[in-house]
Design an enzyme around this catalytic site. Structure first.
Site, PDB file in Angstrom:
ATOM      1  N   GLU A 101       5.267  -4.353  -2.658  1.00  0.00           N
ATOM      2  CA  GLU A 101       4.324  -4.096  -1.569  1.00  0.00           C
ATOM      3  C   GLU A 101       2.914  -4.074  -2.124  1.00  0.00           C
ATOM      4  O   GLU A 101       2.675  -3.556  -3.223  1.00  0.00           O
ATOM      5  CB  GLU A 101       4.638  -2.732  -0.925  1.00  0.00           C
ATOM      6  CG  GLU A 101       5.474  -2.808   0.331  1.00  0.00           C
ATOM      7  CD  GLU A 101       4.684  -3.291   1.544  1.00  0.00           C
ATOM      8  OE1 GLU A 101       3.700  -4.054   1.397  1.00  0.00           O
ATOM      9  OE2 GLU A 101       5.061  -2.892   2.654  1.00  0.00           O
ATOM     10  N   ASP A 102       1.985  -4.594  -1.368  1.00  0.00           N
ATOM     11  CA  ASP A 102       0.580  -4.491  -1.743  1.00  0.00           C
ATOM     12  C   ASP A 102       0.099  -3.048  -1.606  1.00  0.00           C
ATOM     13  O   ASP A 102      -0.556  -2.509  -2.479  1.00  0.00           O
ATOM     14  CB  ASP A 102      -0.275  -5.428  -0.879  1.00  0.00           C
ATOM     15  CG  ASP A 102       0.113  -5.355   0.592  1.00  0.00           C
ATOM     16  OD1 ASP A 102       1.139  -4.717   0.910  1.00  0.00           O
ATOM     17  OD2 ASP A 102      -0.594  -5.939   1.422  1.00  0.00           O
ATOM     18  N   ASP A 105       0.893   2.993   3.017  1.00  0.00           N
ATOM     19  CA  ASP A 105      -0.062   3.846   3.721  1.00  0.00           C
ATOM     20  C   ASP A 105       0.748   4.937   4.434  1.00  0.00           C
ATOM     21  O   ASP A 105       1.162   5.895   3.792  1.00  0.00           O
ATOM     22  CB  ASP A 105      -0.823   2.885   4.665  1.00  0.00           C
ATOM     23  CG  ASP A 105      -1.924   3.503   5.488  1.00  0.00           C
ATOM     24  OD1 ASP A 105      -3.046   3.561   5.006  1.00  0.00           O
ATOM     25  OD2 ASP A 105      -1.661   3.883   6.631  1.00  0.00           O
ATOM     26  N   PHE A 154      -9.744   3.026   4.129  1.00  0.00           N
ATOM     27  CA  PHE A 154      -9.367   1.627   4.334  1.00  0.00           C
ATOM     28  C   PHE A 154      -9.960   0.732   3.247  1.00  0.00           C
ATOM     29  O   PHE A 154     -11.141   0.847   2.911  1.00  0.00           O
ATOM     30  CB  PHE A 154      -9.834   1.166   5.713  1.00  0.00           C
ATOM     31  CG  PHE A 154      -9.260  -0.155   6.105  1.00  0.00           C
ATOM     32  CD1 PHE A 154      -7.933  -0.265   6.488  1.00  0.00           C
ATOM     33  CD2 PHE A 154     -10.044  -1.298   6.086  1.00  0.00           C
ATOM     34  CE1 PHE A 154      -7.391  -1.488   6.844  1.00  0.00           C
ATOM     35  CE2 PHE A 154      -9.512  -2.535   6.443  1.00  0.00           C
ATOM     36  CZ  PHE A 154      -8.192  -2.627   6.819  1.00  0.00           C
ATOM     37  N   ARG A 167      -8.821 -11.156   2.430  1.00  0.00           N
ATOM     38  CA  ARG A 167      -7.626 -11.340   1.594  1.00  0.00           C
ATOM     39  C   ARG A 167      -7.917 -12.115   0.310  1.00  0.00           C
ATOM     40  O   ARG A 167      -7.262 -11.935  -0.691  1.00  0.00           O
ATOM     41  CB  ARG A 167      -6.549 -12.125   2.368  1.00  0.00           C
ATOM     42  CG  ARG A 167      -5.957 -11.386   3.539  1.00  0.00           C
ATOM     43  CD  ARG A 167      -4.645 -12.067   3.943  1.00  0.00           C
ATOM     44  NE  ARG A 167      -4.210 -11.717   5.287  1.00  0.00           N
ATOM     45  CZ  ARG A 167      -3.506 -10.629   5.581  1.00  0.00           C
ATOM     46  NH1 ARG A 167      -3.207  -9.776   4.624  1.00  0.00           N
ATOM     47  NH2 ARG A 167      -3.126 -10.392   6.808  1.00  0.00           N
TER      48      ARG A 167
HETATM   49  P1  IMP Z   1       2.160   1.473   6.414  1.00  0.00           P
HETATM   50  O1  IMP Z   1       3.236   0.885   7.264  1.00  0.00           O
HETATM   51  O2  IMP Z   1       1.302   2.439   7.183  1.00  0.00           O
HETATM   52  O3  IMP Z   1       2.651   2.041   5.095  1.00  0.00           O
HETATM   53  O4  IMP Z   1       1.145   0.316   6.103  1.00  0.00           O
HETATM   54  C1  IMP Z   1       1.518  -0.753   5.369  1.00  0.00           C
HETATM   55  C2  IMP Z   1       0.755  -1.980   5.767  1.00  0.00           C
HETATM   56  O5  IMP Z   1      -0.460  -1.685   6.432  1.00  0.00           O
HETATM   57  C3  IMP Z   1       0.363  -2.728   4.540  1.00  0.00           C
HETATM   58  O6  IMP Z   1       1.354  -3.639   4.181  1.00  0.00           O
HETATM   59  C4  IMP Z   1      -0.920  -3.382   4.933  1.00  0.00           C
HETATM   60  O7  IMP Z   1      -0.666  -4.600   5.561  1.00  0.00           O
HETATM   61  C5  IMP Z   1      -1.513  -2.461   5.923  1.00  0.00           C
HETATM   62  N1  IMP Z   1      -2.512  -1.535   5.307  1.00  0.00           N
HETATM   63  C6  IMP Z   1      -2.366  -0.226   5.017  1.00  0.00           C
HETATM   64  N2  IMP Z   1      -3.477   0.286   4.490  1.00  0.00           N
HETATM   65  C7  IMP Z   1      -4.367  -0.714   4.426  1.00  0.00           C
HETATM   66  C8  IMP Z   1      -5.717  -0.815   3.949  1.00  0.00           C
HETATM   67  O8  IMP Z   1      -6.358   0.139   3.465  1.00  0.00           O
HETATM   68  N3  IMP Z   1      -6.306  -2.038   4.054  1.00  0.00           N
HETATM   69  C9  IMP Z   1      -5.662  -3.128   4.588  1.00  0.00           C
HETATM   70  N4  IMP Z   1      -4.411  -3.067   5.032  1.00  0.00           N
HETATM   71  C10 IMP Z   1      -3.754  -1.884   4.955  1.00  0.00           C
HETATM   72 MG    MG Z   2       1.893  -5.255   3.450  1.00  0.00          MG
END
Ligand code: IMP
Ligand code: MG
Length: 370
Positions: A101-102, A105, A154, A167
């Protein structure tokens, strides 16, 4: 250098070198646990494309790579609703799988990943993420490999986007907590028309005028903690320490967090104060944009102040030699600041002779150019 994507400003946050080192560590630790077995690395698109590419190049042993594609983010907020755009396209039964995973969050996406793998009968499923926001994470799933923990703000770059943009950036940028502000330090000798012009500028640019004198009087009159502290020094005949003044200014800035900027009037007076004000604005992800000084020849100033003295009732407006002394004192005091801001290319002298509108137009030209 700050960047702007769509309507938002971002500042540099994590360099490509730091990203590289984090990925290096992840590859090392993952290989240490997996050993000679051939793992399947599963990248989560779109965000992870850069990470996967760099990661597998650093992985020291043979491996397979595949992708799934999920989407959850709208603008700068994570949503509960995860869309599965591309699922698994190969049988992973009995395999050692590592999700790449990148960023993690809230962890909502991770929930969806576990649902995808529930019936896959893989040998083991490990989670690796380059970035992790512990303060945003709401789930209990274990994260096996973390590249870097970051604050809950963010970010964009290195695969991560803000509404499609960012990106392609090779490093990470963080959203600025205050967006673009115009912060002016306004100077002018007695009679230069500083007050009049400040009033026009604050209307025209939606700026908040912070006159240090007014801020002091307000705090002392309302007996705020800072006002009482300042007064304790004044009562002893001592100068109020810069930090107390800065704390008061900080409170004013925070009270007006959504202003387009500030006009500072009466502060700074010394290099140390200018440094402190710069730090204060930096802590708000902002900066002093310019020092603007209204320039008016001494004789004209004297005439203006004497004229004002006829109605103002201020004794120090009625005596020419006192007025000249005040003007001299002004130049002595501001010379250092003129140098200070000139060195940063932030000093602008504006001709303060003419009618009020003309002068406003000249000031606006400077501000519009910042
Ligand atoms: P989660 O489901 O809330 O854990 O978020 C995961 C996805 O949200 C990641 O794979 C990203 O695509 C996007 N995301 C979460 N935080 C950021 C951020 O700070 N910048 C850009 N994309 C984010
Ligand atoms: Mg992602």
């Amino acid at each position: 250098m700050d960047i702007k994507l769509h309507d938002k400003y971002f500042k540099p946050f994590i360099s490509s070198k730091e990203i590289d080192a984090a990925i290096e560590r992840m590859a090392y630790n993952i290989h240490k646990d997996i050993g000679d077995e051939i793992p399947v690395f599963v990248g989560v698109l779109n965000g992870s494309f850069m990470l996967v590419s760099d990661f597998v190049k650093k992985y020291p042993k043979p491996c397979e790579v595949t992708f799934i594609k999920l989407a959850s983010y709208e603008g700068v907020k994570s949503t509960e609703d995860i869309q599965r755009l591309i699922g698994l396209t190969q049988d992973l039964k009995g395999r050692t799988v590592v999700i790449l995973e990148d960023i993690i969050d809230t962890g909502n996406t991770l929930g969806e990943i576990y649902r995808i793998f529930k019936n896959e009968e893989v040998k083991s499923l490990k989670i690796a993420t380059l970035f992790y926001k512990p303060d945003a994470y709401k789930k209990d799933y274990k994260l096996h490999y973390i590249g870097m923990e970051i604050p809950n703000k963010f970010i964009v770059g290195y695969g991560l986007d803000y509404d499609g943009l960012g990106r392609n950036l090779p490093e990470i940028y963080q959203i600025k907590q205050t967006q673009h502000m115009t912060n002016l330090v306004l100077f002018g000798p007695p009679g230069a028309g500083k007050g009049t012009q400040a009033n026009f500028l604050k209307e025209k640019y939606n700026l908040v005028h912070i006159s240090t004198g007014d801020v002091f009087r307000f705090n002392i009159k309302n007996e705020t903690a800072l006002g009482m502290l300042a007064k304790s020094f004044m009562d002893k005949g001592e100068l109020v320490p810069d930090q107390v003044t800065i704390d008061m200014l900080n409170a004013e800035v925070e009270k007006n967090a959504d202003a387009n900027g500030f006009i500072f009037d009466g502060f700074p007076r010394t290099n140390a104060q200018a440094d402190a004000l710069g730090k204060l604005m930096e802590s708000k992800d902002s900066a002093i944009s310019a020092m603007i000084a209204l320039e008016v020849a001494d004789d004209i100033l004297v005439k203006r102040v004497l004229e004002r003295g006829k109605t103002s009732g201020r004794a120090d407006d009625a005596n020419e030699s006192i007025i000249r002394n005040r003007i001299t004192e002004y130049y002595n005091k501001t010379a250092i600041l003129k140098e200070y801001y000139s060195a940063q290319n932030k000093y602008f002298g504006v001709d303060g002779v003419g009618n009020i509108k003309e002068i406003t137009t000249r000031l606006s030209a400077v501000i519009d150019n910042l």
